[in-house]
Design a protein around this motif. Structure first.
Motif, PDB file in Angstrom:
ATOM      1  N   ARG A   1       0.827  -1.204   0.000  1.00  0.00           N
ATOM      2  CA  ARG A   1       0.000   0.000   0.000  1.00  0.00           C
ATOM      3  C   ARG A   1       0.865   1.258   0.000  1.00  0.00           C
ATOM      4  O   ARG A   1       0.369   2.366  -0.175  1.00  0.00           O
ATOM      5  CB  ARG A   1      -0.930  -0.010   1.208  1.00  0.00           C
ATOM      6  N   ASN A   2       2.168   1.077   0.210  1.00  0.00           N
ATOM      7  CA  ASN A   2       3.128   2.184   0.207  1.00  0.00           C
ATOM      8  C   ASN A   2       3.663   2.375  -1.212  1.00  0.00           C
ATOM      9  O   ASN A   2       4.312   1.492  -1.764  1.00  0.00           O
ATOM     10  CB  ASN A   2       4.279   1.882   1.166  1.00  0.00           C
ATOM     11  N   GLU A   3       3.369   3.506  -1.818  1.00  0.00           N
ATOM     12  CA  GLU A   3       3.763   3.745  -3.206  1.00  0.00           C
ATOM     13  C   GLU A   3       5.275   3.692  -3.392  1.00  0.00           C
ATOM     14  O   GLU A   3       5.761   3.360  -4.480  1.00  0.00           O
ATOM     15  CB  GLU A   3       3.234   5.106  -3.670  1.00  0.00           C
ATOM     16  N   ASP A   4       6.032   4.018  -2.350  1.00  0.00           N
ATOM     17  CA  ASP A   4       7.499   3.992  -2.459  1.00  0.00           C
ATOM     18  C   ASP A   4       8.027   2.567  -2.602  1.00  0.00           C
ATOM     19  O   ASP A   4       9.146   2.359  -3.085  1.00  0.00           O
ATOM     20  CB  ASP A   4       8.134   4.648  -1.232  1.00  0.00           C
ATOM     21  N   CYS A   5       7.220   1.576  -2.170  1.00  0.00           N
ATOM     22  CA  CYS A   5       7.653   0.178  -2.235  1.00  0.00           C
ATOM     23  C   CYS A   5       7.187  -0.523  -3.505  1.00  0.00           C
ATOM     24  O   CYS A   5       7.623  -1.644  -3.793  1.00  0.00           O
ATOM     25  CB  CYS A   5       7.141  -0.589  -1.014  1.00  0.00           C
ATOM     26  N   VAL A   6       6.309   0.150  -4.259  1.00  0.00           N
ATOM     27  CA  VAL A   6       5.759  -0.466  -5.477  1.00  0.00           C
ATOM     28  C   VAL A   6       6.767  -0.342  -6.616  1.00  0.00           C
ATOM     29  O   VAL A   6       7.240   0.752  -6.930  1.00  0.00           O
ATOM     30  CB  VAL A   6       4.427   0.196  -5.874  1.00  0.00           C
ATOM     31  N   ILE A   7       7.091  -1.472  -7.246  1.00  0.00           N
ATOM     32  CA  ILE A   7       8.029  -1.498  -8.360  1.00  0.00           C
ATOM     33  C   ILE A   7       7.296  -1.348  -9.688  1.00  0.00           C
ATOM     34  O   ILE A   7       7.754  -0.654 -10.585  1.00  0.00           O
ATOM     35  CB  ILE A   7       8.841  -2.814  -8.343  1.00  0.00           C
ATOM     36  N   ARG A   8       6.172  -2.003  -9.820  1.00  0.00           N
ATOM     37  CA  ARG A   8       5.356  -1.939 -11.037  1.00  0.00           C
ATOM     38  C   ARG A   8       3.923  -1.630 -10.641  1.00  0.00           C
ATOM     39  O   ARG A   8       3.263  -2.428  -9.979  1.00  0.00           O
ATOM     40  CB  ARG A   8       5.420  -3.272 -11.787  1.00  0.00           C
ATOM     41  N   SER A   9       3.425  -0.478 -11.019  1.00  0.00           N
ATOM     42  CA  SER A   9       2.081  -0.050 -10.624  1.00  0.00           C
ATOM     43  C   SER A   9       1.003  -0.916 -11.270  1.00  0.00           C
ATOM     44  O   SER A   9       1.224  -1.535 -12.314  1.00  0.00           O
ATOM     45  CB  SER A   9       1.849   1.411 -11.011  1.00  0.00           C
ATOM     46  N   LEU A  10      -0.170  -0.943 -10.640  1.00  0.00           N
ATOM     47  CA  LEU A  10      -1.302  -1.672 -11.178  1.00  0.00           C
ATOM     48  C   LEU A  10      -1.845  -0.963 -12.418  1.00  0.00           C
ATOM     49  O   LEU A  10      -1.837   0.266 -12.483  1.00  0.00           O
ATOM     50  CB  LEU A  10      -2.413  -1.791 -10.125  1.00  0.00           C
ATOM     51  N   SER A  11      -2.312  -1.736 -13.384  1.00  0.00           N
ATOM     52  CA  SER A  11      -2.841  -1.163 -14.618  1.00  0.00           C
ATOM     53  C   SER A  11      -4.113  -0.363 -14.343  1.00  0.00           C
ATOM     54  O   SER A  11      -5.004  -0.815 -13.615  1.00  0.00           O
ATOM     55  CB  SER A  11      -3.131  -2.281 -15.627  1.00  0.00           C
ATOM     56  N   LYS A  12      -4.202   0.842 -14.923  1.00  0.00           N
ATOM     57  CA  LYS A  12      -5.381   1.684 -14.766  1.00  0.00           C
ATOM     58  C   LYS A  12      -6.340   1.545 -15.946  1.00  0.00           C
ATOM     59  O   LYS A  12      -7.393   2.176 -15.975  1.00  0.00           O
ATOM     60  CB  LYS A  12      -4.958   3.145 -14.607  1.00  0.00           C
ATOM     61  N   ARG A  13      -5.969   0.707 -16.915  1.00  0.00           N
ATOM     62  CA  ARG A  13      -6.814   0.515 -18.098  1.00  0.00           C
ATOM     63  C   ARG A  13      -7.902  -0.537 -17.867  1.00  0.00           C
ATOM     64  O   ARG A  13      -8.819  -0.646 -18.665  1.00  0.00           O
ATOM     65  CB  ARG A  13      -5.951   0.108 -19.294  1.00  0.00           C
ATOM     66  N   ILE A  14      -7.777  -1.312 -16.779  1.00  0.00           N
ATOM     67  CA  ILE A  14      -8.739  -2.361 -16.494  1.00  0.00           C
ATOM     68  C   ILE A  14     -10.012  -1.753 -15.906  1.00  0.00           C
ATOM     69  O   ILE A  14      -9.962  -0.903 -15.006  1.00  0.00           O
ATOM     70  CB  ILE A  14      -8.156  -3.390 -15.501  1.00  0.00           C
ATOM     71  N   ASP A  15     -11.169  -2.174 -16.422  1.00  0.00           N
ATOM     72  CA  ASP A  15     -12.460  -1.707 -15.916  1.00  0.00           C
ATOM     73  C   ASP A  15     -12.603  -2.128 -14.448  1.00  0.00           C
ATOM     74  O   ASP A  15     -12.495  -3.311 -14.119  1.00  0.00           O
ATOM     75  CB  ASP A  15     -13.587  -2.321 -16.749  1.00  0.00           C
ATOM     76  N   ARG A  16     -12.850  -1.161 -13.580  1.00  0.00           N
ATOM     77  CA  ARG A  16     -12.953  -1.452 -12.147  1.00  0.00           C
ATOM     78  C   ARG A  16     -14.153  -2.322 -11.814  1.00  0.00           C
ATOM     79  O   ARG A  16     -14.198  -2.947 -10.750  1.00  0.00           O
ATOM     80  CB  ARG A  16     -13.032  -0.144 -11.357  1.00  0.00           C
ATOM     81  N   ARG A  17     -15.139  -2.367 -12.696  1.00  0.00           N
ATOM     82  CA  ARG A  17     -16.332  -3.187 -12.456  1.00  0.00           C
ATOM     83  C   ARG A  17     -16.113  -4.644 -12.821  1.00  0.00           C
ATOM     84  O   ARG A  17     -16.904  -5.505 -12.438  1.00  0.00           O
ATOM     85  CB  ARG A  17     -17.510  -2.627 -13.272  1.00  0.00           C
ATOM     86  N   SER A  18     -15.064  -4.931 -13.568  1.00  0.00           N
ATOM     87  CA  SER A  18     -14.783  -6.302 -13.993  1.00  0.00           C
ATOM     88  C   SER A  18     -14.156  -7.102 -12.843  1.00  0.00           C
ATOM     89  O   SER A  18     -13.745  -6.550 -11.820  1.00  0.00           O
ATOM     90  CB  SER A  18     -13.837  -6.305 -15.190  1.00  0.00           C
TER      91      SER A  18
END
Length: 220
Positions: free
Chosen positions: A177-194
């Motif tokens: 949950r800490n952005e500083d520890c994230v190496i590869r961010s989650l895709s924002k192109r995926i429909d959140r309802r799926s």
């Protein structure tokens, strides 16, 4: 000779496993439809699923290696069709796991006494991916077993047990949950309802809150 014997053993194991998935037992085809698995053309969903399962018993380290092995029979679908099947965000793998687990648990519970105690067990094991820089959601997480921070995920797993059998009913890969520890961010192109969008939302929730929601779903 050892490779031949291992291949023969894997084939026998797959045949036994596929009989469990058949219409007369778990009816995996029906469970796939209930979980939102659909396909317009080409190889049908059940064929793709069985190719995916059989690849696990082939002895290959990955799906790519499975299609590179020339001593095994040719799969009933192409490598790219199988990859599209696995990565489709509309396919609800979490629901499929839950439905398969419920079907298996009902069969096992019928063999136990009425007063037999069943329980849910929780585990959060760290899965390391030291070379997976391009894997979505990869982050630095602390591994309490070895006492150091590693690249990977935390696998939040819930299993059902009657003291003898142990069946997984829910599994979520958790990222930091800490952005500083994230190496590869989650895709924002995926429909959140799926289904894929919901799993990505679950991956950044606090574990206690997510655990409560998963247990509520399992108790329905």
């Amino acid at each position: 000779m050892d490779n031949i014997q291992q291949s023969s053993s894997n084939s026998k194991t797959f045949l036994s496993f596929s009989s469990v998935l058949s219409k007369d037992c778990l009816n995996i085809g029906k469970l796939l439809r209930l979980s939102g698995f659909k396909k317009r053309s080409g190889a049908d969903i059940l064929t793709l699923f069985m190719v995916f399962i059989k690849s696990i018993f082939s002895g290959a380290d990955s799906l790519h290696d499975r299609y590179s092995l020339k001593d095994l029979e040719t799969p009933d679908c192409s490598y790219y069709a199988l990859m599209r099947f696995i990565s489709n965000c509309k396919h609800n793998w979490s629901l499929l796991l839950l439905l398969v687990a419920k079907a298996a648990i009902s069969m096992i519970s019928a063999l136990n006494d009425k007063g037999h105690i069943n329980t849910l067990c929780v585990d959060d094991t760290v899965i390391e991916r030291p070379r997976g820089k391009k894997i979505e959601g990869l982050s630095r997480t602390f591994n309490h077993v070895i006492g150091k921070t590693v690249k990977g995920y935390t696998n939040l797993l819930i299993t059902w047990t009657d003291g003898i059998s142990n069946i997984p009913v829910a599994s979520e890969l958790m990222t930091s949950r800490n952005e500083d520890c994230v190496i590869r961010s989650l895709s924002k192109r995926i429909d959140r309802r799926s289904a894929g969008g919901k799993r990505r939302a679950n991956s950044v929730m606090r574990k206690p809150k997510l655990l409560i929601e998963l247990c509520k779903d399992n108790m329905k």
